[in-house]
Design a protein around this motif. Structure first.
Motif, mmCIF file in Angstrom:
data_model
loop_
_atom_site.group_PDB
_atom_site.id
_atom_site.type_symbol
_atom_site.label_atom_id
_atom_site.label_comp_id
_atom_site.label_asym_id
_atom_site.label_seq_id
_atom_site.Cartn_x
_atom_site.Cartn_y
_atom_site.Cartn_z
ATOM 1 N N HIS A 4 0.827 -1.091 0.065
ATOM 2 C CA HIS A 4 0.077 0.088 -0.002
ATOM 3 C C HIS A 4 0.802 1.125 0.010
ATOM 4 C CE1 HIS A 4 0.613 -0.773 4.373
ATOM 5 N NE2 HIS A 4 0.604 0.450 4.481
ATOM 6 N N VAL B 10 0.725 5.223 1.339
ATOM 7 C CA VAL B 10 -0.096 6.460 2.109
ATOM 8 C C VAL B 10 0.269 7.629 1.836
ATOM 9 C CG1 VAL B 10 -0.544 7.142 4.602
ATOM 10 C CG2 VAL B 10 0.172 4.444 4.218
ATOM 11 N N HIS C 62 4.308 7.100 3.229
ATOM 12 C CA HIS C 62 5.118 6.018 3.058
ATOM 13 C C HIS C 62 4.544 4.874 2.314
ATOM 14 C CE1 HIS C 62 2.248 4.207 6.359
ATOM 15 N NE2 HIS C 62 2.501 2.986 5.725
ATOM 16 N N ALA D 158 4.552 0.802 1.715
ATOM 17 C CA ALA D 158 4.669 -0.536 2.445
ATOM 18 C C ALA D 158 5.061 -1.479 1.305
ATOM 19 C CB ALA D 158 3.486 -0.855 3.130
ATOM 20 N N PHE E 182 8.610 -0.313 10.423
ATOM 21 C CA PHE E 182 8.824 1.243 9.804
ATOM 22 C C PHE E 182 10.232 1.801 9.634
ATOM 23 C CE2 PHE E 182 4.661 0.307 11.040
ATOM 24 C CZ PHE E 182 3.956 0.661 9.682
ATOM 25 N N GLU F 34 7.617 1.124 4.808
ATOM 26 C CA GLU F 34 6.961 -0.166 5.906
ATOM 27 C C GLU F 34 7.465 -1.299 5.268
ATOM 28 O OE1 GLU F 34 2.953 0.079 6.585
ATOM 29 O OE2 GLU F 34 2.802 -1.755 7.390
#
Ligand code: FE2
Length: 373
Positions: free
Chosen positions: A179, A181, A262, A264, A328, A341
């Motif tokens: 994902h 963010v 971030h 991931a 993280f 992440e």
């Protein structure tokens, strides 16, 4: 326990996505950024474009690891879109490119629903075939490109040549983007949630309010947006009132606009991946060792050795479908903006709500060191 809503069915999905096609960063020095991502994250060199290939005023280095493609672009002149972006934001994510079956239709569907075009549909071709591409704006200066590569056999895109630099760095087991963010400003989360619903046909599958994500000092709110097949997930964060400054606010202060907070990345062996990343020099946020004292009573039996997780700083959370392990990094630029992440999902589709408090307290310790709490 986090409850995850169902995304839309394939039948109603007007924007079927194949996943993240690539992430493009605008940086001050693409040659050095590419080296960092090779030597620390284990990305492999793939392609290059610059003056030698007919691209006069900028250079782009393309790296790949399994299904993840990163592009690092820098300006060769002081007055350009790339140079202005770096001047304002520092290094950061410019393009979140999404794979589609039909880039012309993706543009038509999204602009008809209110999306603002940043790239009119066009065809790029060379002797490996053709790529069709288009794009729309999203929060801040970030854009989404829609990339259709079903008729292309080259390694990245027309205009790029194979890049084979000296030096060899091993992969670390990074598999795909889980994902990405976005941080947006005060009262902007819901309008952007609506944008992803209306313009891209995404669904809000999970929400966290300021009570879920708060420490003694600071708070934020977050809503997770997912496309129909769940391949693309964009959580959207907004700051919330607390006794002290929200970490999202600190990001906005430095990035000067909404932007990607971030990325991931999924691994199937987080212990191995994080061991290698640490050895390669990536800095991670550490939670207090007390986090591990009652870990098993919180998450139940897990396959991994808790002592090893503690040594590496890997966090664990469970939902009703399974568990996940996550960690993280600290920001990877000079400004406290973008970080990474690393996540391993063992059944869980959630985002680690049980870890938010420990994590944000760790983040605040860093924020305080910078004098921004
Ligand atoms: Fe995340």
């Amino acid at each position: 326990m986090e409850t995850i809503s169902k995304p839309v069915s394939a039948k109603q999905d007007f924007l079927p996505l194949l996943g993240t096609d690539y992430v493009e960063f605008y940086v001050g020095n693409a040659k050095q950024a590419a080296h960092f991502y090779r030597s620390v994250f284990g990305f492999q060199p793939l392609a290059y474009a610059g003056p030698e290939t007919g691209m006069k005023n900028k250079v782009s280095y393309v790296l790949r690891q399994n299904k993840i493609t990163f592009v690092f672009t820098a300006s060769l002149i002081p007055d350009s879109e790339v140079a202005e972006h770096v001047h304002r934001h520092g290094d950061g994510v410019k393009v979140l490119a999404l794979g589609v079956q039909d880039a012309f239709d993706a543009h038509e569907q999204t602009t008809r629903r209110g999306g603002k075009s940043c790239l009119a549909p066009k065809v790029l071709s060379d002797n490996h075939g053709e790529i069709r591409i288009s794009g729309i704006h999203t929060y801040g200066d970030v854009v989404h490109h829609f990339v259709e590569r079903k008729n292309y056999r080259g390694n990245f895109m027309p205009g790029f040549v194979a890049w084979k630099p000296e030096g060899k760095f091993n992969e670390v087991g990074l598999l795909h983007v889980d994902h990405c963010v976005g941080n947006v400003g005060w009262n902007e989360m819901n309008p952007w949630v609506k944008f992803y619903e209306d313009v891209l046909g995404f669904t809000n599958i999970l929400s966290f309010d300021d009570k879920d994500i708060s420490t003694e000092y600071s708070a934020l709110m977050s809503k997770v947006m997912s496309n129909g097949n769940g391949f693309v997930k964009f959580p959207i964060n907004e700051p919330a009132e607390g006794k002290k400054k929200s970490q999202v606010e600190e990001y906005l202060d430095y990035y000067k606009s909404p932007g990607v907070q971030h990325v991931a990345i999924a691994t199937s062996n987080i212990i191995d991946t994080v061991t290698k990343l640490r050895d390669n020099g990536l800095d991670f946020l550490m939670v207090p060792t007390t986090y591990y004292d009652d870990l098993e009573s919180r998450v139940g039996k897990i396959d991994e050795d808790i002592k090893t997780l503690g040594k590496l700083g890997i966090l664990v959370d469970r939902d009703n479908e399974g568990y996940l392990l996550q960690i993280f990094s600290k920001p990877v630029e000079d400004r406290p903006t973008l970080f990474y992440e690393i996540i391993q999902r063992k059944g869980a589709r959630s985002f680690g709500k049980g870890n938010f408090k420990a994590l944000f307290e760790a983040l605040e310790r860093e924020q305080a060191l910078r004098g921004n709490l």
